[in-house]
Design a protein around this motif. Structure first.
Motif, mmCIF file in Angstrom:
data_model
loop_
_atom_site.group_PDB
_atom_site.id
_atom_site.type_symbol
_atom_site.label_atom_id
_atom_site.label_comp_id
_atom_site.label_asym_id
_atom_site.label_seq_id
_atom_site.Cartn_x
_atom_site.Cartn_y
_atom_site.Cartn_z
ATOM 1 N N HIS A 142 -1.182 5.495 -8.864
ATOM 2 C CA HIS A 142 -0.502 6.582 -9.572
ATOM 3 C C HIS A 142 0.015 6.076 -10.927
ATOM 4 O O HIS A 142 -0.113 6.740 -11.944
ATOM 5 C CB HIS A 142 0.651 7.112 -8.724
ATOM 6 C CG HIS A 142 1.402 8.217 -9.384
ATOM 7 N ND1 HIS A 142 1.003 9.542 -9.306
ATOM 8 C CD2 HIS A 142 2.511 8.195 -10.173
ATOM 9 C CE1 HIS A 142 1.840 10.279 -10.001
ATOM 10 N NE2 HIS A 142 2.772 9.487 -10.535
ATOM 11 N N LYS B 249 0.816 2.309 -7.040
ATOM 12 C CA LYS B 249 0.142 1.477 -8.064
ATOM 13 C C LYS B 249 -0.923 2.289 -8.799
ATOM 14 O O LYS B 249 -0.959 2.306 -10.025
ATOM 15 C CB LYS B 249 -0.510 0.232 -7.415
ATOM 16 C CG LYS B 249 0.501 -0.690 -6.757
ATOM 17 C CD LYS B 249 -0.160 -1.868 -6.118
ATOM 18 C CE LYS B 249 -1.041 -1.522 -4.932
ATOM 19 N NZ LYS B 249 -0.359 -0.898 -3.793
ATOM 20 N N THR C 61 0.827 -1.206 0.000
ATOM 21 C CA THR C 61 0.000 0.000 0.000
ATOM 22 C C THR C 61 0.869 1.268 0.000
ATOM 23 O O THR C 61 1.932 1.311 0.637
ATOM 24 C CB THR C 61 -0.964 0.005 1.225
ATOM 25 O OG1 THR C 61 -1.764 1.165 1.165
ATOM 26 C CG2 THR C 61 -0.222 -0.033 2.547
ATOM 27 N N SER D 105 -6.316 5.202 -0.146
ATOM 28 C CA SER D 105 -5.926 3.811 -0.370
ATOM 29 C C SER D 105 -7.032 3.046 -1.091
ATOM 30 O O SER D 105 -8.204 3.135 -0.732
ATOM 31 C CB SER D 105 -5.646 3.152 0.979
ATOM 32 O OG SER D 105 -5.295 1.823 0.784
ATOM 33 N N SER D 106 -6.653 2.303 -2.141
ATOM 34 C CA SER D 106 -7.634 1.475 -2.851
ATOM 35 C C SER D 106 -7.975 0.300 -1.950
ATOM 36 O O SER D 106 -7.085 -0.402 -1.479
ATOM 37 C CB SER D 106 -7.039 0.949 -4.147
ATOM 38 O OG SER D 106 -6.462 1.990 -4.878
HETATM 39 N N1 ATP Z 1 5.875 8.100 -9.263
HETATM 40 C C1 ATP Z 1 5.230 8.931 -8.436
HETATM 41 N N2 ATP Z 1 5.375 10.255 -8.574
HETATM 42 C C2 ATP Z 1 4.720 11.109 -7.756
HETATM 43 N N3 ATP Z 1 3.898 10.718 -6.771
HETATM 44 C C3 ATP Z 1 3.722 9.418 -6.594
HETATM 45 C C4 ATP Z 1 4.374 8.454 -7.400
HETATM 46 N N4 ATP Z 1 4.004 7.238 -6.991
HETATM 47 C C5 ATP Z 1 3.158 7.432 -5.979
HETATM 48 N N5 ATP Z 1 2.988 8.728 -5.730
HETATM 49 C C6 ATP Z 1 2.133 9.306 -4.691
HETATM 50 O O1 ATP Z 1 2.176 8.444 -3.585
HETATM 51 C C7 ATP Z 1 0.904 8.348 -2.955
HETATM 52 C C8 ATP Z 1 0.470 6.899 -2.884
HETATM 53 O O2 ATP Z 1 0.327 6.412 -4.203
HETATM 54 P P1 ATP Z 1 -0.865 5.485 -4.652
HETATM 55 O O3 ATP Z 1 -2.157 5.895 -4.056
HETATM 56 O O4 ATP Z 1 -0.789 5.375 -6.130
HETATM 57 O O5 ATP Z 1 -0.404 4.133 -3.953
HETATM 58 P P2 ATP Z 1 -1.042 2.678 -4.093
HETATM 59 O O6 ATP Z 1 0.090 1.743 -4.215
HETATM 60 O O7 ATP Z 1 -2.065 2.670 -5.153
HETATM 61 O O8 ATP Z 1 -1.710 2.513 -2.667
HETATM 62 P P3 ATP Z 1 -2.955 1.578 -2.237
HETATM 63 O O9 ATP Z 1 -2.557 0.200 -2.454
HETATM 64 O O10 ATP Z 1 -3.148 1.915 -0.789
HETATM 65 O O11 ATP Z 1 -4.103 2.029 -3.081
HETATM 66 C C9 ATP Z 1 -0.028 9.207 -3.770
HETATM 67 O O12 ATP Z 1 -0.124 10.453 -3.155
HETATM 68 C C10 ATP Z 1 0.667 9.345 -5.100
HETATM 69 O O13 ATP Z 1 0.340 10.535 -5.753
#
Ligand code: ATP
Length: 623
Positions: free
Chosen positions: A98, A96, A92, A213-214
Motif C-alpha cells: 500500500h 508495505k 505481512t 499477499s506479496s
Molecule cells: N495506510 C493504509 N491505509 C489504508 N489501507 C491500508 C493502509 N495500509 C495498508 N492498508 C490495507 O491493508 C491491507 C494489507 O496491506 P498490504 O497488502 O499493503 O500489506 P503488505 O505489508 O504489503 O503485505 P504482504 O507482505 O503480505 O504483501 C490492504 O488491504 C491495504 O489496502
C-alpha cells in the motif's frame, strides 16, 4: 549519513477493532512531530517499550503526506547524482505494498507512482530551464526475488527460466542482475502502463493474514540520465517492496505457500542478521546468504537510503511488531556513504579548453594541467557538493589502456578529443583518487620509456618543436612487441581459465618491468582475480541453490509429502555430493516409499568431505 528509518502505522481494516490497538505514535517533545513508537511489553502490559525513529506516521497519515515528507525532498539529491534507495519493511499485511504502490485512485497512489511523477516533472523543468541543452531520460527495470530466484517483471512469465537471472558483483560492492530488461519511459502514462502490466507478473496470493499477499520482494529501479552539452550524469532511484515475514502458525499456509514463506522468512532473517552485523561493526556481514540482501547491499550502497517500517496497530501482531521494531532500530545505525555518481564528460569543459589553448601552446615545454579525462568522482554530498563544485579544482583522472597509441606528430585538438571512460570493472568506484595519475595522452615533451626500450638502436628523434618522429623500423618493432605481448597475455589467460577452479598463481612478473609491461601484468592479475571472484560466486550460488532444495525438502517432510521431500532431497544431492546424512535420508525415504535404492554415491566426486563440513557448519548440525 545513516539509513533514515521511518515508521508508519496502518489504520484499522474492516473487521479490526479499536480495543485491539496496542501500537501508538508519540512525540519526544510536546508540539514536535512524532518520532516514537510505543508498544506494551508482552510480559507486563502496564509497561511500555519506546522505539525512536527519524519520523513516525500514525494511522491518519495520507499517502500524500508520507510522500511529501519523506520522498519528495530526495528528488533534488537524485538529480544531483546521488542514488536513492527506499524500501518498505514489515510483517505481512502491515501496508508495505500500500505504501510503495498504493491504489489506483489519485489520493491512494503510493510512493512509487508519485516518485515517477516527480521525476518526470523535474526532468521537464531541467530541460526547459536549460533551453533544451540538457535532456533527461528515464529508464526502468523491475524484477522480483521469488524463492530466492530473480525474475524480470518486465518480461512475460512464460519467458522465465527456472533458475532465474544470475547476479554479478561489480567493483565497489554493488551487485547487479545480469540480463535484466530496461525500458525507457517518456512520461507518467508510459510508466503506469508498464508498471501495471509488470505488477500482474508479480507473484501474489491470498493468505490468512493478507488477501493479496506479496510472495516476492519487488525491486523497481528508475535510472535517470541527464545529458548536458558537456557531460552525462546518471543516478538511480530504487524502490523496494519487500515481502512480509509470516508466522506460519497463524497463516494456515499450504505446501506451496509454506515453501514461499520459508524463502521469505529466510531472506528477512538474513537481512536482520546483516543489520545486526553492520551495527555491531562485524567484519563479516552475511550479505551472500540471500539474493535479497546481496541486491539491497545495505551499508555497502552509496547515496541515500530510507527504510519505511510498516506496522500493524493490533495486538495479534504483538511479537512480530516487536521484532520488526528491534530490527529497524538497529538499522538506524547503518552508515551509508553519500557519494554522487560519476559524471562522464563528453569533452573537456569549455573553460579548461580555453585555458589549455591559451596556456603556453601545445608544443611548448610547459606541462599541461591534467584534465578530467574520464570521469569525476565526488565524495561530497548534497548541496555542499554543488556549492563546492565551482570552487574545486578540476580533478584529474587517468585513462588506462594496454595499447600503445600511434603517437601523433602533433597533439590533437583538445576541443575535439573523445574521452575514454575507464572500465568500471577495473576500478572500484569507491576509490577516491587522491593524487593525479599520469595521463597516457602522449606528451610531446617526453619520450615514453616503453618506446625508448622497444626502439633499441633505432633512436627516435625529438624535433625542435618537441614532436616525435618515428622510423618505419621503429613502428615495425613496436607492432611486433605489442603482438607478442597480446599473444603472451592471451596464452596466460587461457591457462588461467583452464585452471580457474584451482586458483592459479599470478603470472610471474616480467624480468624487465617497463611501464607497459607492468600495466599488462596488472591487467592479467585483475582478470585472474575477476575470474576467481566469478568462480566463487558460482560456487556460492550453487550452494545456496542446494540449501534451498534442502529447505523445501524439510517443508515437504513436515507437511507429510514424502514423495516431494524425496524429490527435493535428490535435487539437493548434486550440490552436496556424498553428504552422508543426506544420502541416509534419501535411502530411508526411498525405502519408506517402496522405491528401489538409488546410486547416491555417484555424486561423490571425491570433494564431498570439504562440503560436508561446510554444510554442517552452516546448518548447525547437518541437514
Ligand atoms: N495506510 C493504509 N491505509 C489504508 N489501507 C491500508 C493502509 N495500509 C495498508 N492498508 C490495507 O491493508 C491491507 C494489507 O496491506 P498490504 O497488502 O499493503 O500489506 P503488505 O505489508 O504489503 O503485505 P504482504 O507482505 O503480505 O504483501 C490492504 O488491504 C491495504 O489496502
Amino acid at each position: 549519513m545513516s539509513v533514515r528509518v521511518v515508521a508508519r502505522i496502518r489504520p484499522l481494516l474492516d473487521g479490526e477493532h479499536e480495543k485491539d490497538i496496542i501500537v501508538r505514535a508519540d512525540t519526544a517533545e510536546a508540539g514536535k512531530p512524532n518520532t516514537i513508537v510505543k508498544i506494551p511489553s508482552p510480559k507486563n502490559g502496564a509497561e511500555d517499550f519506546s522505539f525512536a525513529f527519524n519520523s513516525v506516521y500514525d494511522q491518519s497519515t495520507s499517502q500524500e503526506t508520507l510522500y511529501n515528507s519523506e520522498v519528495q525532498p530526495l528528488l533534488k539529491s537524485l538529480f544531483q547524482g546521488l542514488d536513492v534507495t527506499l524500501f518498505a519493511y514489515g510483517v505481512t499485511g502491515t501496508g508495505k505494498t500500500h505504501t510503495m504502490r498504493g491504489g489506483l485512485k489519485l489520493a491512494d497512489r503510493g510512493v512509487i507512482p508519485r516518485l515517477l511523477s516527480g521525476v518526470f516533472r523535474r526532468g521537464k523543468k531541467i530541460a526547459k530551464d536549460s533551453d533544451g541543452d540538457t535532456s533527461v531520460t528515464v529508464a526502468l527495470s523491475y524484477y522480483e526475488i521469488y524463492n530466492d530466484k530473480v525474475f524480470d517483471l518486465l518480461e512475460p512469465p512464460e519467458q522465465r527460466t527456472p533458475m532465474g537471472l544470475p547476479l554479478r558483483a561489480e567493483a565497489g560492492g554493488r551487485t547487479v542482475v545480469c540480463g535484466l530488461t530496461e525500458r525507457r519511459c517518456d512520461d507518467l502514462r508510459d510508466f503506469e502502463k508498464l508498471y501495471i502490466e509488470a505488477n500482474n507478473n508479480r507473484v501474489t496470493a491470498a493468505t490468512k493474514l493478507n488477501a493479496h499477499s506479496s510472495r516476492s520482494h519487488a525491486i523497481l529501479r528508475v535510472k535517470v540520465t541527464q545529458s548536458g552539452p558537456d557531460c552525462v550524469r546518471e543516478s538511480t532511484a530504487s524502490a523496494i517492496d519487500l515481502a512480509g515475514s509470516e508466522d506460519n502458525r497463524r497463516t494456515d499456509n499450504g505446501k506451496e505457500r509454506l515453501v514461499e514463506s520459508a524463502a521469505i522468512n529466510k531472506s528477512l532473517f538474513v537481512l536482520s542478521q546483516c543489520i545486526d552485523a553492520i551495527s555491531r561493526g562485524d567484519r563479516r556481514v552475511p550479505y551472500r546468504e540471500s539474493k535479497m540482501t546481496r541486491i539491497l547491499s545495505l551499508g555497502q550502497n552509496h547515496g541515500i537510503t530510507v527504510m519505511i517500517l510498516n506496522l500493524s496497530p493490533l495486538r495479534s501482531y504483538h511479537l512480530d511488531t516487536l521484532s520488526s521494531l528491534n530490527v529497524s532500530s538497529r538499522a538506524k545505525r547503518i552508515e551509508v556513504r553519500e557519494i554522487e555518481n560519476e559524471v562522464v564528460y563528453k569533452q573537456f569543459p569549455k573553460s579548461s579548453v580555453a585555458a589549455a589553448h591559451g596556456g603556453g601552446g601545445l608544443g611548448g615545454g610547459k606541462r599541461q594541467p591534467l584534465q578530467p579525462l574520464a570521469n569525476a568522482h565526488n565524495v561530497q554530498s548534497g548541496n555542499a557538493a554543488a556549492a563546492a563544485a565551482a570552487a574545486r579544482p578540476v580533478k584529474a583522472f587517468s585513462v588506462y589502456t594496454d595499447e600503445l597509441k600511434p603517437i601523433p606528430t602533433s597533439r590533437p585538438s583538445l576541443a575535439t578529443s573523445e574521452i575514454r571512460r575507464a572500465s568500471p570493472a577495473k576500478r572500484s568506484s569507491d576509490q577516491e583518487p587522491t593524487t593525479a595519475r599520469p595521463s597516457k595522452l602522449a606528451r610531446p615533451s617526453l619520450l615514453p620509456s616503453s618506446l625508448a626500450a622497444s626502439s633499441g638502436s633505432h633512436h627516435s628523434s625529438l624535433s625542435s618543436q618537441g614532436t616525435i618522429t618515428l622510423s618505419a623500423a621503429q613502428i615495425e618493432a613496436m607492432v611486433e612487441k605489442k603482438v607478442a605481448e597480446v599473444l603472451a597475455a592471451r596464452m596466460a589467460a587461457e591457462q588461467q581459465a583452464a585452471a580457474a577452479s584451482a586458483m592459479p598463481p599470478p603470472p610471474p612478473p616480467p624480468a624487465k618491468s617497463s611501464g607497459q609491461d607492468a600495466a599488462a601484468t596488472m591487467q592479467r592479475r585483475l582478470e585472474a582475480l575477476e575470474r576467481r571472484i566469478e568462480a566463487d560466486e558460482r560456487r556460492e550460488d550453487a550452494r545456496s541453490d542446494g540449501l534451498r532444495y534442502l529447505l523445501a525438502a524439510r517443508q515437504h517432510k513436515e507437511s507429510g509429502d514424502e514423495a516431494a521431500a524425496l524429490r527435493a532431497y535428490e535435487s539437493a544431492l548434486p550440490f552436496f555430493p556424498g553428504q552422508a546424512k543426506l544420502v541416509g535420508k534419501i535411502r530411508r525415504l526411498r525405502g519408506r516409499l517402496g522405491l528401489p535404492g538409488c546410486d547416491v554415491g555417484r555424486h561423490d566426486g571425491g570433494g564431498g568431505r570439504g562440503r560436508r563440513d561446510d554444510v554442517r557448519g552452516r546448518k548447525g548440525g547437518g541437514v
